[in-house]
Design a protein around this motif. Structure first.
Motif, short mmCIF file in Angstrom:
data_model
loop_
_atom_site.label_atom_id
_atom_site.label_comp_id
_atom_site.label_asym_id
_atom_site.label_seq_id
_atom_site.Cartn_x
_atom_site.Cartn_y
_atom_site.Cartn_z
N PHE A 122 0.84 -1.20 0.00
CA PHE A 122 0.00 0.00 0.00
C PHE A 122 0.87 1.25 0.00
CE2 PHE A 122 -1.78 3.48 2.56
CZ PHE A 122 -2.93 3.77 1.84
N ALA A 123 0.42 2.26 -0.73
CA ALA A 123 1.04 3.58 -0.66
C ALA A 123 -0.06 4.62 -0.80
CB ALA A 123 2.09 3.77 -1.75
N LEU A 124 0.19 5.79 -0.25
CA LEU A 124 -0.71 6.93 -0.38
C LEU A 124 0.11 8.11 -0.87
CD1 LEU A 124 -3.42 8.39 0.09
CD2 LEU A 124 -2.67 8.80 2.45
N CYS A 125 -0.22 8.58 -2.06
CA CYS A 125 0.55 9.67 -2.69
C CYS A 125 -0.35 10.90 -2.81
CB CYS A 125 1.03 9.23 -4.07
SG CYS A 125 1.97 10.49 -4.96
N LEU A 126 0.16 12.04 -2.38
CA LEU A 126 -0.54 13.32 -2.52
C LEU A 126 0.36 14.28 -3.28
CD1 LEU A 126 -1.29 12.06 0.49
CD2 LEU A 126 -2.56 14.20 0.68
N PHE A 127 -0.23 14.99 -4.24
CA PHE A 127 0.57 15.98 -4.98
C PHE A 127 -0.29 17.17 -5.38
CE2 PHE A 127 -0.92 12.78 -7.99
CZ PHE A 127 -1.47 13.54 -9.02
N GLU A 128 0.36 18.31 -5.54
CA GLU A 128 -0.34 19.51 -5.95
C GLU A 128 -0.81 19.39 -7.39
OE1 GLU A 128 1.95 23.01 -5.26
OE2 GLU A 128 1.69 22.95 -3.08
N ALA A 129 -2.08 19.76 -7.64
CA ALA A 129 -2.66 19.70 -8.99
C ALA A 129 -3.78 20.73 -9.05
CB ALA A 129 -3.19 18.31 -9.29
N PRO A 130 -3.56 21.86 -9.72
CA PRO A 130 -4.59 22.90 -9.78
C PRO A 130 -5.89 22.37 -10.37
CG PRO A 130 -2.48 23.74 -10.58
CD PRO A 130 -2.32 22.26 -10.41
N MET A 131 -7.00 22.92 -9.90
CA MET A 131 -8.32 22.54 -10.41
C MET A 131 -8.57 23.22 -11.75
SD MET A 131 -9.96 20.69 -7.96
CE MET A 131 -11.71 21.04 -7.94
N HIS A 132 -9.27 22.53 -12.64
CA HIS A 132 -9.67 23.12 -13.93
C HIS A 132 -11.19 23.08 -14.07
CE1 HIS A 132 -5.55 23.50 -15.20
NE2 HIS A 132 -5.33 22.22 -14.94
N THR A 133 -11.87 23.24 -12.94
CA THR A 133 -13.32 23.24 -12.94
C THR A 133 -13.87 24.33 -13.85
OG1 THR A 133 -13.36 22.37 -10.70
CG2 THR A 133 -15.34 23.51 -11.45
N ALA A 134 -14.89 23.98 -14.62
CA ALA A 134 -15.63 24.90 -15.50
C ALA A 134 -14.82 25.37 -16.71
CB ALA A 134 -16.15 26.11 -14.72
N LYS A 135 -13.62 24.84 -16.92
CA LYS A 135 -12.87 25.18 -18.12
C LYS A 135 -13.46 24.41 -19.29
CE LYS A 135 -8.23 24.99 -20.14
NZ LYS A 135 -6.82 24.56 -19.95
N PRO A 136 -13.95 25.10 -20.35
CA PRO A 136 -14.62 24.41 -21.45
C PRO A 136 -13.73 23.38 -22.13
CG PRO A 136 -15.03 26.76 -21.55
CD PRO A 136 -13.96 26.56 -20.51
N SER A 137 -14.35 22.31 -22.63
CA SER A 137 -13.63 21.21 -23.25
C SER A 137 -14.29 20.84 -24.57
CB SER A 137 -13.63 20.00 -22.32
OG SER A 137 -12.98 18.89 -22.89
N SER A 138 -13.49 20.31 -25.49
CA SER A 138 -14.02 19.82 -26.76
C SER A 138 -13.85 18.30 -26.83
CB SER A 138 -13.29 20.48 -27.94
OG SER A 138 -11.90 20.19 -27.91
N LEU A 139 -14.81 17.64 -27.50
CA LEU A 139 -14.80 16.19 -27.61
C LEU A 139 -14.91 15.77 -29.07
CD1 LEU A 139 -17.40 15.15 -24.84
CD2 LEU A 139 -14.90 15.22 -24.64
N THR A 140 -14.36 14.60 -29.36
CA THR A 140 -14.58 13.93 -30.63
C THR A 140 -14.89 12.47 -30.36
OG1 THR A 140 -13.63 13.42 -32.80
CG2 THR A 140 -12.12 13.37 -30.94
#
Length: 295
Positions: A122-140
């Protein structure tokens, strides 16, 4: 233990009773996980002093371990406690990704392909990762498909499923899109390459019915419940690409960015609509009112 500190962002990992900064080497070339893929993980988020549904993510990683044939050697409550301990090691200015994981060191005697549950680590890893909530996205629409439970370990959040997601995203980006809309082997839409997906048509909210080919996520379930409580008609259904092309709104949900509007699906253009905005507002209001700022 020699520690590799080349992690891309500030990172702390708990393993074998100690915390290490950076990227500690944990899996060797003879480890079962290295060459036969016996890994499971989960992902929660800390931001603005809160960690929504952290308890559910800790419980799910233990279920994934069992489904993978591993032994969950740490109780979910203890994983949650350790997560809050790790959160305290950061400066609190940037959102954090919380990643508990299990893997097998050895295969079973007489059948090395099968993981030996007694060798689970078992391991538990935590790292900094900014949120990108509500940033528009495109799909194909992706040419690649999600496997069925008969052909892959779809009922565990296992690392072995993610190379398929990776090639979906690489192929989509090669054509100028951010992500891919993904179908199952029957041709029905199930999710994107990295998140669950919703569509809105004539005021009704739809999301693909959970059919065991994709991870019906914790944030997905939370959004369904919040929208229904707010009076929306939310239906889990079998959905086609054509359904999504003709939608009024499309949005993605997932632990990493919570709610993300889709503004393009192949040649179809969309606006960030009122239901998408309401879903995000409902989620954030719930998260901030339901969770404290410590463990």
């Amino acid at each position: 233990m020699a520690v590799d500190t080349s992690a891309r962002t500030p990172t702390f990992t708990y393993v074998d009773g100690d915390w290490f900064s950076g990227n500690p080497p944990l899996i060797g070339p003879a480890s079962h996980a290295m060459w036969l893929g016996s890994t499971v993980f989960d992902g929660a988020r800390w931001f603005d002093g809160i960690a929504p549904d952290l308890d559910l993510h800790c419980e799910r990683v233990n279920r994934s371990a069992v489904n993978m044939g591993l032994k969950p050697v740490v109780e979910a409550k203890e994983i949650e406690r350790l997560a809050w301990e790790g959160i305290g090691k950061f400066d609190g200015r940037t959102a954090i990704y919380i990643k508990p994981m299990y893997w097998a060191e050895h295969g079973q005697m007489g059948s090395v392909v099968a993981a030996d549950p007694d060798s689970t680590r078992f391991a538990l890893c935590l790292f900094e990762a900014p949120m990108h909530t509500a940033k528009p996205s495109s799909l194909t629409v992706s040419p690649f498909r999600r496997p069925s439970p008969e052909t892959a370990m779809t009922e565990a959040k296992t690392g072995s499923l993610y190379p398929n997601s990776g090639r979906m995203i690489i192929e989509a980006r090669s054509r100028g899109f951010d992500n891919a809309l993904v179908r199952d082997m029957n041709g029905n839409v199930v999710e994107t390459a990295s998140s669950n997906v919703f569509m809105v048509k004539d005021g009704v909210v739809y999301t693909p019915a959970a059919n065991r080919t994709f991870l019906a996520g914790i944030t997905r379930a939370r959004i369904i419940g919040l929208l229904r409580h707010a009076g929306f008609d939310v239906r889990e259904a079998t959905l086609s690409v054509e359904d999504f092309m003709n939608a009024d709104e499309i949005f993605q949900t997932g632990n990493y960015s919570k709610v993300v509007p889709v503004t393009r699906l192949d040649d179809a253009q969309f606006q960030e609509g009122p239901v998408t905005r309401k879903a995000l507002d409902l989620y954030m209001d719930w998260a901030k009112s339901s969770h404290g700022t410590d463990g």
